[in-house]
Design a protein around this motif. Structure first.
Motif, PDB file in Angstrom:
ATOM      1  N   ALA A  97       0.831  -1.202   0.000  1.00 21.01           N
ATOM      2  CA  ALA A  97       0.000   0.000   0.000  1.00 21.01           C
ATOM      3  C   ALA A  97       0.867   1.254   0.000  1.00 21.01           C
ATOM      4  N   ARG A  98       1.953   1.242   0.759  1.00 20.10           N
ATOM      5  CA  ARG A  98       2.825   2.417   0.828  1.00 20.10           C
ATOM      6  C   ARG A  98       3.424   2.728  -0.540  1.00 20.10           C
ATOM      7  N   TYR A 140       0.671   4.304  -2.580  1.00 25.43           N
ATOM      8  CA  TYR A 140       0.350   5.632  -2.057  1.00 25.43           C
ATOM      9  C   TYR A 140       1.400   6.639  -2.532  1.00 25.43           C
ATOM     10  N   ASP A 141       2.650   6.271  -2.416  1.00 28.49           N
ATOM     11  CA  ASP A 141       3.728   7.172  -2.837  1.00 28.49           C
ATOM     12  C   ASP A 141       3.690   7.422  -4.349  1.00 28.49           C
ATOM     13  N   SER A 157      -5.018   5.886  -6.156  1.00 25.95           N
ATOM     14  CA  SER A 157      -6.107   5.944  -5.189  1.00 25.95           C
ATOM     15  C   SER A 157      -6.116   4.667  -4.360  1.00 25.95           C
ATOM     16  N   ALA A 158      -6.794   4.722  -3.221  1.00 27.75           N
ATOM     17  CA  ALA A 158      -6.839   3.554  -2.341  1.00 27.75           C
ATOM     18  C   ALA A 158      -7.490   2.364  -3.028  1.00 27.75           C
ATOM     19  N   TYR A 200      -4.139   3.999   3.903  1.00 27.65           N
ATOM     20  CA  TYR A 200      -4.055   5.325   3.289  1.00 27.65           C
ATOM     21  C   TYR A 200      -4.442   6.407   4.297  1.00 27.65           C
ATOM     22  N   ARG A 255      -1.967   9.435   5.597  1.00 30.70           N
ATOM     23  CA  ARG A 255      -2.359  10.848   5.522  1.00 30.70           C
ATOM     24  C   ARG A 255      -2.535  11.478   6.898  1.00 30.70           C
TER      25      ARG A 255
END
Length: 335
Positions: A266-267, A270-271, A275-276, A305, A309
């Motif tokens: 996920a990281r 995200y980077d 989108s999630a 996510y 954030r």
């Protein structure tokens, strides 16, 4: 699809849900038992019983009154002290671990302070209302009913804890010390472990889903990973998860490794600005795809996510169920 346990018909979804190799009341040590559900998917939860001397402690109740009543009857058959349970511990706030509380008459009900607050937010009557609305909610409603439609939420009286704690609480059941260890927020806001050192047993609640996909409703994931490491360090013979079969340290490590894997994947996305939901669809689950309910990756990535954030507010639960339904193959439109 159905299985019959002690004369009760249990119904499951048929889309890859795992059946426990053992179910019903399982003896673990003298005066210690596990109650194992016949499956490990949504709502099919485990529980436990500890007794000694003239005292008894129940770990969790089940999702509805019929299931809880059947469990208690089998416990009373095996252990006379279960006729008058002194203490009930709810490992966390999800209804499949506390909706049957009203049937444990006269017991002191203990949970973490965070769990007690969270329980009041989705009482049984709220689940009954959502199930009643589900037929009008299209494919997402069909997915929701496939997950929860077999449980009977009507007529349940919300029965909250009568005692709360933070951190750790040490109890005695006869001559047995029992340790309540708060490890949340993780799966939910106030998850606890119930450790009976003399029995060499730990009841983990939903810190462990064995052969089923964990779901991160709360986080942070680092707390959950640390909780797994804490279990791995315990000197125990029996590890009773919230869902799935009794396990050992290898099973605990597998849950930890799933969480570490999803966090890393996920990281990266995200980077990269994904989108999630796009990230959830993009992650290749490999061996974890064989676990039941792999579509929970949608909730897990969304929670991660939010963590990345620094957001505190939870996402809309209906949107999360729509995403899971879409990943599970239901014809659901998602943004």
């Amino acid at each position: 699809m159905a299985a019959v346990i002690y004369g009760v018909c249990w119904t499951f979804r048929s889309n890859g849900v795992h059946r426990n190799p053992q179910s019903g009341l399982i003896p673990l040590a003298k005066g210690a038992w596990a109650w194992l559900a016949p499956g490990n998917s949504w709502g099919w939860s485990n529980a436990g019983l500890i007794s000694d001397g003239e005292e008894s402690l129940l770990v969790d109740t089940l999702y509805d009154l019929e299931l809880t009543d059947e469990m208690l009857a089998k416990m009373r058959d095996a252990e006379p002290l279960a006729n008058n349970i002194d203490t009930l511990v709810n490992t966390h706030a999800n209804g499949d671990h506390c909706h049957g509380n009203e049937l444990v008459c006269g017991a002191e009900i203990i949970a973490s302070s965070a769990s007690a607050a969270e329980m009041a937010e989705l009482p049984p009557e709220a689940m009954a209302a959502i199930v009643a609305m589900a037929p009008d909610m299209g494919e997402m409603g069909r997915y929701f009913l496939d997950c929860f439609g077999q449980f009977k939420f009507e007529g349940i009286t919300f029965t909250p804890p009568t005692k709360t704690f933070e951190g750790e609480l040490h109890l005695q059941v006869g001559d047995k010390p029992v340790e309540l260890i708060e490890v949340g927020p993780a799966h939910t806001r106030g998850d606890i472990l119930v450790h009976s050192p003399k029995d060499r047993v730990v009841y983990t609640g939903d810190i462990l889903f064995i052969e089923g996909t964990p779901i991160i409703w709360e986080g942070p994931v680092s707390n959950w990973i640390e909780a797994c490491r804490r279990i791995e360090a315990m000197d125990v013979d029996h590890i009773v998860p919230g869902h799935g079969p009794i396990t050992d340290k290898h099973g605990v490590a597998a849950v930890r490794q799933y969480l570490e894997f999803v966090h890393e994947q996920a990281r990266q996305r995200y980077d990269a600005g994904m989108s999630a939901f796009d990230a959830a669809k993009d992650i290749e689950l490999a061996e974890y795809s064989a676990w039941s309910d792999p579509e929970r990756i949608a909730v897990n990535v969304d929670s991660l996510y939010r963590e990345f954030r620094g957001e505190q507010a939870a996402s809309d639960v209906f949107e999360l169920f729509a995403r899971m339904a879409a990943l599970a193959g239901y014809d659901v439109a998602t943004p």
